[in-house]
Design a protein around this motif. Structure first.
Motif, mmCIF file in Angstrom:
data_model
loop_
_atom_site.group_PDB
_atom_site.id
_atom_site.type_symbol
_atom_site.label_atom_id
_atom_site.label_comp_id
_atom_site.label_asym_id
_atom_site.label_seq_id
_atom_site.Cartn_x
_atom_site.Cartn_y
_atom_site.Cartn_z
ATOM 1 N N THR A 167 43.789 43.709 51.262
ATOM 2 C CA THR A 167 42.381 43.991 50.976
ATOM 3 C C THR A 167 41.570 42.744 51.281
ATOM 4 N N MET A 207 33.485 45.120 43.198
ATOM 5 C CA MET A 207 34.834 44.917 43.725
ATOM 6 C C MET A 207 35.879 45.345 42.707
ATOM 7 N N SER A 208 35.643 45.044 41.449
ATOM 8 C CA SER A 208 36.567 45.484 40.396
ATOM 9 C C SER A 208 36.592 47.002 40.301
ATOM 10 N N ASP A 268 36.114 49.069 42.848
ATOM 11 C CA ASP A 268 36.958 49.525 43.960
ATOM 12 C C ASP A 268 38.438 49.334 43.654
ATOM 13 N N SER A 282 34.725 44.359 55.065
ATOM 14 C CA SER A 282 35.879 45.251 55.213
ATOM 15 C C SER A 282 35.789 46.136 56.451
ATOM 16 N N THR A 284 28.168 39.470 47.577
ATOM 17 C CA THR A 284 28.563 40.879 47.574
ATOM 18 C C THR A 284 27.534 41.737 46.850
ATOM 19 N N ASP A 293 34.044 40.611 38.298
ATOM 20 C CA ASP A 293 34.233 40.313 39.718
ATOM 21 C C ASP A 293 34.469 38.821 39.938
ATOM 22 N N LEU A 331 38.109 40.321 49.700
ATOM 23 C CA LEU A 331 37.100 40.053 48.679
ATOM 24 C C LEU A 331 36.087 39.046 49.228
ATOM 25 N N THR A 344 32.024 43.578 51.853
ATOM 26 C CA THR A 344 32.819 42.355 51.832
ATOM 27 C C THR A 344 33.276 41.914 53.220
ATOM 28 N N PRO A 385 31.209 37.051 44.845
ATOM 29 C CA PRO A 385 30.520 38.121 44.112
ATOM 30 C C PRO A 385 28.996 38.052 44.184
ATOM 31 N N THR A 426 37.054 47.483 50.426
ATOM 32 C CA THR A 426 36.050 47.191 49.412
ATOM 33 C C THR A 426 34.656 47.193 50.030
ATOM 34 N N TYR A 454 37.690 37.461 41.814
ATOM 35 C CA TYR A 454 37.546 36.625 43.004
ATOM 36 C C TYR A 454 38.227 35.273 42.810
#
Length: 453
Positions: free
Chosen positions: A169, A233-234, A236, A95, A177, A317, A171, A93, A174, A90, A321
């Protein structure tokens, strides 16, 4: 005479009663003093016991880390091979930090990576398709790790990866992010670029503030390039962002529960401990540095009004989350709070030891870094990096270079064998604009490739 005798007897009874009361009172005072004294001693002893136990645990942590063999031995030996892994990478975040860990793990064990057939992303922002994956290398029976950027499509993923694949994954809050996405992609996402232009005509207004004032006036949902402009995020996760209804909630629940672990950036070390248990990793394999750290001037401070607007604009999101955080907390309970705390202490001690060995400087500005370890720089933010210690053995240097190697360089390094010879100019691979990610004829690249050998 008889009357005096009764008075004397009554007086004796009173004296006896008074003496008895005095005796009981004195005994009560003595007993109270005794118990209060010993209660205080017991309390002090309890506090000392707690402190002693804490000190013992800290000493045990240090001792356990000190007992480890040279951590570079992790490059040479390991008891278990990890299972196949898909990591949904994502945006903004943390990642890239997890991806680096998976790159190192996979490279050490000769894992077969499922890489994009073109560039370092799976045709993002299109939803993932099996055809986006480069062909299985000769001699490999299956793909072991898929961790490049993609927009999730679970059905297509299962066509590529083995049935026993672990799905993970990460998260992040939000609010943080979205601020990071806006900063990083100001000139890449059309909605953000329009807000940036509008902000030029307003005094003392950041582009983020202008955008959040009337986001609908800048954001066109029909533009694929605006995908990360709302509920990134949603997006992704491949979720339908146009309908926040009961069907969306059902899809969210079903999708989230297919993941074996959803890491939480705000509980990063705890997440790594859970990942370790899931993939049966050695403690040293969890060593990390944080990637894509921005300079102070690239970060927008957020007041409560701005935070509230971000939450409202990214309400899906928030649902994603919050739901995932509850699942994470359940996994923590299953693992055991005390056990988790102990293992987090071990992780931090081990990672600190490795960072001290490897990292000479952190938060280094890009102009001070060699190209081999310089993170990609977007037009709207300055991304800081790391310099590696000198006076290392060749093996140590290879390990430490990998520890701090940014995404594009590591991606290109791993893809060398897959892409070599595809370009007569010596380019191993190219990005979406056709620019080389790695040039095999470069003297500097040859130098850092030798360091990774």
């Amino acid at each position: 005479m008889k009357h005096h005798w009764w008075l004397l007897k009554l007086w004796r009874f009173r004296v006896t009663g008074l003496l008895l009361v005095l005796g009981v009172t004195s005994l009560t005072i003595l007993l109270s003093t005794y118990f209060l004294k010993h209660l205080g001693e017991s309390k002090d002893l309890n506090e000392k016991s707690k402190q002693k136990a804490q000190n013992s645990r800290q000493k045990q942590t240090v001792a356990q880390v000190a007992k480890y063999p040279d951590f570079f031995e992790i490059l040479r030996s390991r008891r278990h091979n990890p299972p196949p892994v898909v990591f949904l990478k994502t945006h903004k975040t943390g990642s890239s930090t997890v991806q680096n860990l998976l790159f190192r793990m996979g490279e050490k064990h000769g894992a077969t990576f499922a890489f994009p057939s073109y560039s370092y992303q799976f045709s993002y922002p299109d939803k993932f398709e099996a055809d986006f994956v480069d062909e299985l290398p000769e001699g490999s029976s299956q793909f072991d790790i898929l961790c490049s950027h993609m927009r999730l499509n679970m059905e297509e993923l299962k066509k590529v990866m083995p049935p026993n694949t672990i799905y993970i994954t990460i998260l992040r809050d939000p609010v943080q992010t979205f601020e990071s996405v806006f900063s990083y992609y100001t000139f890449s996402i059309p909605a953000f670029s329009l807000a940036k232009e509008a902000a030029k005509t307003m005094e003392n207004r950041s582009a983020l503030s202008v955008f959040l004032g009337t986001p609908e006036s800048f954001w066109d949902p029909k533009s694929p390039k605006n995908g990360l402009g709302k509920n990134p995020m949603s997006f992704d996760f491949g979720l339908d962002l146009q309908h926040g209804n009961m069907a969306w909630s059902a899809n969210l629940t079903a999708l989230v529960e297919t993941f074996h672990l959803i890491m939480i950036a705000e509980h990063f070390d705890e997440s790594l401990v859970l990942l370790r248990a899931l993939l049966k990793l050695e403690l040293e394999e969890l060593a990390y540095v944080h990637f894509n750290t921005r300079s102070a001037h690239s970060i927008t401070s957020l007041d409560e009004t701005t935070k509230a607007r971000i939450r409202a604009w990214n309400h899906l999101d928030m649902k994603l989350y919050d739901f995932s955080l509850k699942l994470f907390q359940k996994k923590v309970e299953e693992y055991g709070a005390e056990r988790l705390k102990r293992d987090v202490d071990l992780l931090r001690a081990s990672s600190s030891k490795i960072r001290q060995k490897c990292v000479a400087s952190k938060n280094v500005s890009p102009e001070e870094l060699e190209e081999s370890v310089r993170p990609w720089q977007p037009d709207s933010a300055t991304i800081l990096g790391y310099s590696v210690q000198g006076n290392l053995t060749k093996e140590e240097q290879g390990f430490c270079m990998r520890l701090v190697l940014p995404e594009l360089q590591y991606h290109a390094h791993l893809m060398t064998d897959l892409c070599k010879g595809k370009n007569e100019w010596g380019h191993v691979c190219s990005d979406l604009e056709g620019k080389p990610l790695f040039i095999s004829k470069s003297t500097e690249d040859e130098t850092w490739l030798r360091l990774l050998a």
